[in-house]
Design an enzyme around this catalytic site. Structure first.
Site, PDB file in Angstrom:
ATOM      1  N   GLU A 194      47.292 -13.274  85.571  1.00 26.96           N
ATOM      2  CA  GLU A 194      47.639 -12.678  84.274  1.00 26.96           C
ATOM      3  C   GLU A 194      47.747 -11.161  84.387  1.00 26.96           C
ATOM      4  O   GLU A 194      48.640 -10.538  83.841  1.00 26.96           O
ATOM      5  CB  GLU A 194      46.567 -13.061  83.256  1.00 26.96           C
ATOM      6  CG  GLU A 194      46.839 -12.597  81.852  1.00 26.96           C
ATOM      7  CD  GLU A 194      45.659 -12.867  80.931  1.00 26.96           C
ATOM      8  OE1 GLU A 194      45.811 -13.688  80.024  1.00 26.96           O
ATOM      9  OE2 GLU A 194      44.584 -12.273  81.123  1.00 26.96           O
TER      10      GLU A 194
ATOM     11  N   HIS B  34      51.570 -13.331  73.858  1.00 26.04           N
ATOM     12  CA  HIS B  34      50.715 -14.357  73.269  1.00 26.04           C
ATOM     13  C   HIS B  34      49.695 -13.703  72.349  1.00 26.04           C
ATOM     14  O   HIS B  34      49.549 -12.478  72.316  1.00 26.04           O
ATOM     15  CB  HIS B  34      50.033 -15.246  74.333  1.00 26.04           C
ATOM     16  CG  HIS B  34      48.968 -14.586  75.161  1.00 26.04           C
ATOM     17  ND1 HIS B  34      48.167 -15.286  76.030  1.00 26.04           N
ATOM     18  CD2 HIS B  34      48.576 -13.287  75.254  1.00 26.04           C
ATOM     19  CE1 HIS B  34      47.320 -14.460  76.621  1.00 26.04           C
ATOM     20  NE2 HIS B  34      47.544 -13.250  76.169  1.00 26.04           N
TER      21      HIS B  34
ATOM     22  N   CYS C  66      42.702  -9.180  72.112  1.00 25.64           N
ATOM     23  CA  CYS C  66      43.673 -10.275  72.278  1.00 25.64           C
ATOM     24  C   CYS C  66      43.921 -11.007  70.984  1.00 25.64           C
ATOM     25  O   CYS C  66      44.782 -11.886  70.908  1.00 25.64           O
ATOM     26  CB  CYS C  66      43.190 -11.254  73.353  1.00 25.64           C
ATOM     27  SG  CYS C  66      42.948 -10.480  74.937  1.00 25.64           S
TER      28      CYS C  66
ATOM     29  N   HIS D  55      52.072 -10.027  78.834  1.00 25.45           N
ATOM     30  CA  HIS D  55      51.699  -9.829  80.243  1.00 25.45           C
ATOM     31  C   HIS D  55      52.894 -10.115  81.144  1.00 25.45           C
ATOM     32  O   HIS D  55      53.806 -10.840  80.762  1.00 25.45           O
ATOM     33  CB  HIS D  55      50.577 -10.796  80.649  1.00 25.45           C
ATOM     34  CG  HIS D  55      49.305 -10.600  79.887  1.00 25.45           C
ATOM     35  ND1 HIS D  55      48.453  -9.541  80.111  1.00 25.45           N
ATOM     36  CD2 HIS D  55      48.739 -11.331  78.894  1.00 25.45           C
ATOM     37  CE1 HIS D  55      47.423  -9.641  79.288  1.00 25.45           C
ATOM     38  NE2 HIS D  55      47.568 -10.715  78.534  1.00 25.45           N
TER      39      HIS D  55
ATOM     40  N   HIS E  30      50.459  -9.589  72.048  1.00 19.85           N
ATOM     41  CA  HIS E  30      50.597  -8.639  73.157  1.00 19.85           C
ATOM     42  C   HIS E  30      51.160  -9.446  74.319  1.00 19.85           C
ATOM     43  O   HIS E  30      51.305 -10.671  74.212  1.00 19.85           O
ATOM     44  CB  HIS E  30      49.236  -8.016  73.516  1.00 19.85           C
ATOM     45  CG  HIS E  30      48.267  -9.010  74.050  1.00 19.85           C
ATOM     46  ND1 HIS E  30      47.592  -9.891  73.232  1.00 19.85           N
ATOM     47  CD2 HIS E  30      47.894  -9.314  75.314  1.00 19.85           C
ATOM     48  CE1 HIS E  30      46.832 -10.677  73.974  1.00 19.85           C
ATOM     49  NE2 HIS E  30      46.997 -10.360  75.255  1.00 19.85           N
TER      50      HIS E  30
ATOM     51  N   ASP F 224      59.871 -17.367  79.840  1.00 19.31           N
ATOM     52  CA  ASP F 224      60.148 -15.946  80.111  1.00 19.31           C
ATOM     53  C   ASP F 224      60.708 -15.225  78.884  1.00 19.31           C
ATOM     54  O   ASP F 224      61.648 -15.699  78.248  1.00 19.31           O
ATOM     55  CB  ASP F 224      61.148 -15.847  81.277  1.00 19.31           C
ATOM     56  CG  ASP F 224      61.288 -14.410  81.766  1.00 19.31           C
ATOM     57  OD1 ASP F 224      60.304 -13.652  81.698  1.00 19.31           O
ATOM     58  OD2 ASP F 224      62.394 -14.047  82.199  1.00 19.31           O
ATOM     59  N   HIS F 225      60.083 -14.077  78.578  1.00 23.96           N
ATOM     60  CA  HIS F 225      60.482 -13.275  77.418  1.00 23.96           C
ATOM     61  C   HIS F 225      60.411 -14.071  76.120  1.00 23.96           C
ATOM     62  O   HIS F 225      61.304 -14.005  75.271  1.00 23.96           O
ATOM     63  CB  HIS F 225      61.866 -12.626  77.638  1.00 23.96           C
ATOM     64  CG  HIS F 225      61.787 -11.475  78.603  1.00 23.96           C
ATOM     65  ND1 HIS F 225      61.599 -11.658  79.955  1.00 23.96           N
ATOM     66  CD2 HIS F 225      61.836 -10.139  78.412  1.00 23.96           C
ATOM     67  CE1 HIS F 225      61.542 -10.487  80.549  1.00 23.96           C
ATOM     68  NE2 HIS F 225      61.677  -9.548  79.630  1.00 23.96           N
TER      69      HIS F 225
END
Lengths: 146, 141
Positions: free
Chosen positions: A129, A20, A39, A47, A45, A85-86
């Site tokens: 997170e 994100h 951020c 998580h 980047h 996801d991904h």
């Protein structure tokens, strides 16, 4: 089966990894940089997120369960894990097209997606997170945190 | 109000099987957990007691007492046991996380006299757990 004087909740944790970028088009470049810091990196980047889902209901005497886990897993995978996801949350999840995908907002969005689970009442969604940052949303439920 | 939590771990075996259902239904509903030979978990139990610290001792309750209570009521009853066969409180129930947590709540609640039992959380593994609270506490029903 009536749970008697005890309120029982089932907790299940799921995992996904996503990228994100925290950037608000309503703010100037300098303000974005000042507020979001690292951020705000335009390349994004990521998580490893953990999503904790808590549900309440009667324990079914036939199965001993509040909800069949296979039903719950399928529901969460379809609505949250598969689409997130991904992925890049900003670019690939329409819900975050016009809002900043902070983990607060992510937590509320996941609660919204899971609220219609038909077999038990959604009590809370917690999103971890990193090992140092976590967020919990309970909708309109009144709760005491511990 | 202060919330005090004590954690213990125990290991036990169990099997999910409802004799009122056919073999095929048992297999469909419980999957791997229906293996008649049983399987086991390392359970983690967190017990949270709520109360005001005693003005003399500074304690909500004496942790030593809680430790002994958990040893007596949970460890001796469930650690390295087969939950279906050796724990009478679970007789006739499927020993899911929800049912085991509720049995533990009912064992501990009347015996905690300093402070009040607030929450029992039982982990079957790090991704699956059950919580018990008192009905009616903080909007819970």
């Amino acid at each position: 089966m009536n749970n008697g004087s005890v309120h029982v909740e089932l907790g299940r944790r799921y995992h996904f990894a996503a990228s994100h970028r925290l950037h608000s088009p309503q703010l100037s470049e300098e303000e974005n940089c000042r507020i979001y810091g690292k951020c705000n990196n335009p390349y994004g980047h990521g998580h490893n997120y953990t999503v904790e889902v808590r549900l309440s209901g009667q324990i079914d005497p036939t199965t001993g369960m509040i909800s069949n886990l296979a039903d719950l897993d399928e529901f969460v995978n379809e609505r949250v894990i598969e689409p997130f996801d991904h992925r890049s949350l900003n670019e690939e999840v329409p819900a975050f097209r016009n809002v900043v995908p902070t983990t607060e907002i992510l937590c509320i969005e996941i609660f919204r997606r899971l609220q219609s689970f038909p077999h038990a009442r959604l009590e809370a969604v917690k999103v971890v997170e990193t090992s140092n940052n976590s967020f919990e949303y309970t909708g309109n439920n009144q709760r005491t945190q511990t | 109000m202060v919330y005090l939590t004590r954690k213990i771990e125990f290991s036990a075996s169990h099997v999910y099987h409802n004799p009122a259902l056919s073999a095929a239904e048992n297999k469909r509903i419980f999957g791997k957990c229906n293996n008649p030979h049983g399987h086991g978990h390392n359970y983690t139990l967190e017990v949270t007691v709520a109360g005001e610290p005693d003005p003399v001792t500074g304690m909500v309750l004496d942790l030593k007492d809680l430790k002994e209570l958990l040893e007596r009521e949970v460890m001796q009853r469930m650690d390295h046991r087969h939950l279906n066969i050796e724990v009478p409180e679970l007789a006739g129930q499927i020993p899911t996380c929800e049912n085991i947590a509720r049995v533990i709540w009912n064992l501990l609640d009347p015996k905690i006299t300093q402070g009040k039992l607030h929450r029992v959380r039982l982990y079957e593994n790090s991704d699956l757990f059950a919580d018990c609270y008192r009905n009616g506490s903080a909007g819970r029903s």
